[in-house]
Structure formats: C-alpha cells, structure tokens
Design a protein around this motif. Structure first.
Motif, PDB file in Angstrom:
ATOM      1  N   VAL A  35      90.916  26.208   6.535  1.00 22.81           N
ATOM      2  CA  VAL A  35      89.803  27.175   5.379  1.00 22.81           C
ATOM      3  C   VAL A  35      88.709  26.396   5.230  1.00 22.81           C
ATOM      4  O   VAL A  35      88.579  24.937   5.249  1.00 22.81           O
ATOM      5  CB  VAL A  35      90.764  26.999   4.079  1.00 22.81           C
ATOM      6  N   ALA A  75      89.584  31.692   6.513  1.00 24.26           N
ATOM      7  CA  ALA A  75      90.865  30.859   6.625  1.00 24.26           C
ATOM      8  C   ALA A  75      91.173  31.363   8.069  1.00 24.26           C
ATOM      9  O   ALA A  75      91.221  32.622   8.603  1.00 24.26           O
ATOM     10  CB  ALA A  75      91.880  31.335   5.721  1.00 24.26           C
ATOM     11  N   VAL A 100      93.076  30.868  -2.169  1.00 21.63           N
ATOM     12  CA  VAL A 100      94.375  30.333  -1.516  1.00 21.63           C
ATOM     13  C   VAL A 100      95.603  31.144  -2.301  1.00 21.63           C
ATOM     14  O   VAL A 100      96.536  31.129  -1.506  1.00 21.63           O
ATOM     15  CB  VAL A 100      94.217  29.007  -2.335  1.00 21.63           C
ATOM     16  N   SER A 101      95.388  31.495  -3.481  1.00 22.95           N
ATOM     17  CA  SER A 101      96.695  32.189  -4.097  1.00 22.95           C
ATOM     18  C   SER A 101      96.916  33.350  -3.310  1.00 22.95           C
ATOM     19  O   SER A 101      98.018  33.830  -3.070  1.00 22.95           O
ATOM     20  CB  SER A 101      96.353  32.416  -5.631  1.00 22.95           C
ATOM     21  N   LEU A 103      96.473  33.788   0.003  1.00 26.64           N
ATOM     22  CA  LEU A 103      97.032  33.343   1.179  1.00 26.64           C
ATOM     23  C   LEU A 103      98.397  33.092   0.773  1.00 26.64           C
ATOM     24  O   LEU A 103      99.308  33.534   1.923  1.00 26.64           O
ATOM     25  CB  LEU A 103      96.338  32.233   1.588  1.00 26.64           C
ATOM     26  N   VAL A 104      98.798  32.375  -0.201  1.00 29.38           N
ATOM     27  CA  VAL A 104     100.010  32.196  -0.306  1.00 29.38           C
ATOM     28  C   VAL A 104     100.977  33.064  -0.916  1.00 29.38           C
ATOM     29  O   VAL A 104     101.834  33.421  -0.342  1.00 29.38           O
ATOM     30  CB  VAL A 104     100.041  30.813  -1.473  1.00 29.38           C
ATOM     31  N   LEU A 116      97.736  23.695   4.876  1.00 26.32           N
ATOM     32  CA  LEU A 116      96.388  23.959   4.443  1.00 26.32           C
ATOM     33  C   LEU A 116      95.500  22.841   4.994  1.00 26.32           C
ATOM     34  O   LEU A 116      95.709  21.775   4.493  1.00 26.32           O
ATOM     35  CB  LEU A 116      96.444  24.276   3.269  1.00 26.32           C
ATOM     36  N   VAL A 118      91.799  21.331   4.850  1.00 24.23           N
ATOM     37  CA  VAL A 118      90.479  21.732   4.193  1.00 24.23           C
ATOM     38  C   VAL A 118      89.678  20.200   4.354  1.00 24.23           C
ATOM     39  O   VAL A 118      90.291  19.164   4.679  1.00 24.23           O
ATOM     40  CB  VAL A 118      90.778  21.982   2.489  1.00 24.23           C
ATOM     41  N   HIS A 124      88.664  21.582  -3.838  1.00 25.14           N
ATOM     42  CA  HIS A 124      89.918  21.769  -2.682  1.00 25.14           C
ATOM     43  C   HIS A 124      90.882  20.951  -3.185  1.00 25.14           C
ATOM     44  O   HIS A 124      91.868  20.839  -2.359  1.00 25.14           O
ATOM     45  CB  HIS A 124      89.313  21.308  -1.441  1.00 25.14           C
ATOM     46  N   LEU A 142     101.936  26.025  -5.553  1.00 22.24           N
ATOM     47  CA  LEU A 142     101.661  25.106  -4.546  1.00 22.24           C
ATOM     48  C   LEU A 142     103.025  24.469  -4.008  1.00 22.24           C
ATOM     49  O   LEU A 142     103.148  23.615  -3.128  1.00 22.24           O
ATOM     50  CB  LEU A 142     100.564  23.912  -4.886  1.00 22.24           C
ATOM     51  N   VAL A 145     103.069  24.408  -0.213  1.00 25.51           N
ATOM     52  CA  VAL A 145     101.741  24.302   0.328  1.00 25.51           C
ATOM     53  C   VAL A 145     101.703  22.696   0.503  1.00 25.51           C
ATOM     54  O   VAL A 145     101.886  21.945  -0.321  1.00 25.51           O
ATOM     55  CB  VAL A 145     100.612  24.881  -0.321  1.00 25.51           C
ATOM     56  N   PHE A 147      98.583  20.093   1.588  1.00 27.71           N
ATOM     57  CA  PHE A 147      97.384  19.911   2.243  1.00 27.71           C
ATOM     58  C   PHE A 147      97.290  18.895   3.185  1.00 27.71           C
ATOM     59  O   PHE A 147      97.489  17.664   3.018  1.00 27.71           O
ATOM     60  CB  PHE A 147      96.524  19.461   0.771  1.00 27.71           C
TER      61      PHE A 147
END
Length: 219
Positions: A35, A75, A100-101, A103-104, A116, A118, A124, A142, A145, A147
């Motif tokens: 992203v 993304a 992002v919400s 995407l998830v 993800l 970033v 971020h 999250l 997710v 990061f």
C-alpha cells in the motif's frame, strides 16, 4: 534530492523481513498487499482543445488552470494480480483507516491473515486506527492484519511504488479536470489491470542484498 538511509541493523531487519515475505509462494489465505499513496494535481484546459482527426493528434493549449489536488491510495497484491485504488480529497489518518478497513472487510474478507506492506508515514501505524475507530474496534479490525514496514528511506522495497509508476504512465500522465473524471479513469484502468491479472515479478532476494550491500552495513 537523494536521501540515502544508513544500512543499520533495523534497516537490514526490515529489508530481510520484506524480502522473505516476497519470496513466499502465493497463498489466497495469506495475501501480501503493498500500500502507498500518490498526489495528483487536477488541471483544466484554459481553452478548448482542437479535436483529433485522422493523422492529426489532439492539440491543446500549453496554458491550463489548476483545480486542486486529490490523493490516491493504491493497494496491490503482486502475486495475486489484484489492485485497489481509491481517490480521496485528503490523505488524513481517517482516510487511510477507511481504505484499509475496506481492504480487510470487503476485498480480503475471506483471508485468514493479510500481510500489509507500508512505509513509515505517521498515519500508517496502529495508533491511527485506535484514534479513528477506538481501541476495541481497532483491535477487532486488525486481528487479521500483520504490518510490515519498509526501512526508513527505502521506499523501493514497497512494490506499490512499481504499481504507482505504471498507473502514472498508463492513466495519469495527462490533464484531468476534476475528481469525477479522475475517479472514472482510474476505475477503468484498475478494472482492466485486474481483468488481465497483471502481476509484479520481484526478483531481488536476501542473497542479492547481501552480495550488493554488505560492505555498507552498519553494526
């Protein structure tokens, strides 16, 4: 202006993490999604262009009118051949959290774990999600997710930069007068790329990094 980061232990650790992540085989249950953001200046014609004719390209006056800027969140799932682009008026933490919400909750709703990638922009980090959604809602959103942050001053390790370069050349390298036109053009570009399942082939490995950069490592 160039800004070359020191190849510290943190730099190497983050670089190794990303290179190992990119080396993994494609798994639908654990997509790797890169992203990044891009700003686009909106420009209107000062005079109507002369229309295209057989053998004659469209002609436009060199003068133009500025019409503000818009942000694009990009993304891309490099091995899955999928990308999502969102045009927004701003690039605040609320805008990033909303992207992002989506995407998830929509794009990768069936994924067990989303990796993800970033950079280190202040919006971020997990705190942005807690500030916008609240701690409990952020934790819930999250929980699937992970990061992965690029080293500082090493955006070349984020494959979203490659996709943005393609978007620039194929879609954005012209005058776009307003957000509606920008959104429509980007949506058409995204749909075509996704229909063709255009992937990104990443060949730079951890071994390549050590061979080319080891003498610059800082302990």
């Amino acid at each position: 202006m160039w800004c070359v980061g020191k190849l510290t232990e943190e730099y190497r650790s983050r670089m190794y993490d990303l290179l190992d992540l990119y080396a993994r085989p494609l798994r639908a249950s654990e997509p790797v999604v890169c992203v990044d953001e891009k700003s686009k200046q909106l420009l209107r014609h000062s005079r109507s262009p002369l229309p295209i004719r057989p053998g004659v390209p469209v002609r436009q006056d060199y003068e133009y009118k500025r019409a503000g800027t818009r942000n694009l969140f990009v993304a891309v799932e490099p091995k899955g051949g999928r990308r999502e682009v969102s045009v927004t008026a701003r690039r605040t933490k609320a805008d990033f959290v909303a992207f992002v919400s989506d995407l998830v909750g929509r794009v990768y709703a069936k994924a067990r774990r989303i990796h993800l990638v970033v950079d280190n922009l202040n919006t971020h980090f997990r705190k942005s999600f807690e500030d916008v959604l609240g701690i409990k809602a952020a934790q819930k959103m999250l929980r699937r997710v992970t990061f992965h942050y690029t080293p500082k001053h090493a955006s070349w390790l984020n494959m979203a930069e490659i996709e943005i370069g393609i978007l620039d050349r194929q879609c954005l390298d012209r005058r776009l007068p307003n957000q509606a036109t920008l959104t429509a053009e980007v949506s058409a570009w995204q749909q075509r790329r996704n229909d063709e399942q255009r992937c990104i082939e990443w060949s730079f490995t951890r071994q390549d990094a050590d061979r080319k950069m080891a003498r610059h490592y800082v302990s």
